[in-house]
Design a protein around this motif. Structure first.
Motif, mmCIF file in Angstrom:
data_model
loop_
_atom_site.group_PDB
_atom_site.id
_atom_site.type_symbol
_atom_site.label_atom_id
_atom_site.label_comp_id
_atom_site.label_asym_id
_atom_site.label_seq_id
_atom_site.Cartn_x
_atom_site.Cartn_y
_atom_site.Cartn_z
ATOM 1 N N ASP A 1 60.065 88.242 -32.516
ATOM 2 C CA ASP A 1 59.409 89.339 -33.230
ATOM 3 C C ASP A 1 59.232 90.531 -32.297
ATOM 4 N N TRP A 2 59.155 91.708 -32.897
ATOM 5 C CA TRP A 2 58.834 92.912 -32.137
ATOM 6 C C TRP A 2 57.352 92.897 -31.781
ATOM 7 N N THR A 3 57.019 93.355 -30.584
ATOM 8 C CA THR A 3 55.614 93.494 -30.186
ATOM 9 C C THR A 3 55.126 94.882 -30.570
ATOM 10 N N ASP A 4 53.826 95.077 -30.497
ATOM 11 C CA ASP A 4 53.244 96.385 -30.789
ATOM 12 C C ASP A 4 53.199 97.280 -29.560
ATOM 13 N N SER A 5 53.751 96.816 -28.456
ATOM 14 C CA SER A 5 53.694 97.587 -27.216
ATOM 15 C C SER A 5 54.591 98.820 -27.301
ATOM 16 N N THR A 6 54.376 99.737 -26.381
ATOM 17 C CA THR A 6 55.201 100.937 -26.292
ATOM 18 C C THR A 6 55.918 100.921 -24.958
ATOM 19 N N GLU B 1 59.539 89.388 -28.576
ATOM 20 C CA GLU B 1 58.812 88.229 -28.072
ATOM 21 C C GLU B 1 59.377 86.988 -28.765
ATOM 22 N N PRO C 1 58.408 99.067 -27.924
ATOM 23 C CA PRO C 1 58.396 97.716 -28.503
ATOM 24 C C PRO C 1 59.338 96.789 -27.742
ATOM 25 N N LYS C 2 58.945 95.533 -27.637
ATOM 26 C CA LYS C 2 59.758 94.508 -26.982
ATOM 27 C C LYS C 2 59.869 93.331 -27.916
ATOM 28 N N SER D 1 64.253 95.276 -38.431
ATOM 29 C CA SER D 1 62.846 95.655 -38.294
ATOM 30 C C SER D 1 61.938 94.444 -38.104
ATOM 31 N N ASN D 2 62.416 93.254 -38.446
ATOM 32 C CA ASN D 2 61.621 92.027 -38.264
ATOM 33 C C ASN D 2 61.808 91.390 -36.899
#
Length: 101
Positions: free
Chosen positions: A74-79, A84, A81-82, A43-44
């Protein structure tokens, strides 16, 4: 740090993570960026494990068979998630790499 099968299994269980298989198409690129490691998604984000005595500047006798989790993306907040990528960040998470006899 490349982990053996038993260490990989222990780490996955301790981190509640998924290990990227060695034949994953991103492994060659990740190895170029961060070196040859076992890579874990949780999740991180994307993480690797480094020997604790190398990262924490602690005598090996005090940290034998311990690894420190290092976050490399880290995961991005995009939909959707990607991931970065960023400079490796040592986390407070450690894992026991010792193999029970």
């Amino acid at each position: 740090m490349k982990l053996n099968t038993a260490q990989l299994e222990r780490t996955v269980n301790q981190l509640q993570a998924q290990a990227l298989p060695d034949d994953h198409p991103l492994i060659p690129q990740l190895n170029r960026l961060y070196g040859e490691h076992a890579y874990f998604l949780n999740s991180n984000g994307l993480n690797i494990v480094e020997p604790a005595d190398d990262v924490l500047d602690v005598p090996a006798s005090e940290m034998s068979a311990m690894g420190v989790v290092v976050n490399v993306a880290d995961w991005t907040d995009s939909t959707p998630p990607k991931l970065e990528a960023h400079e490796p960040e040592v986390t407070e998470n450690t894992v026991s790499l010792a193999i029970d006899a």
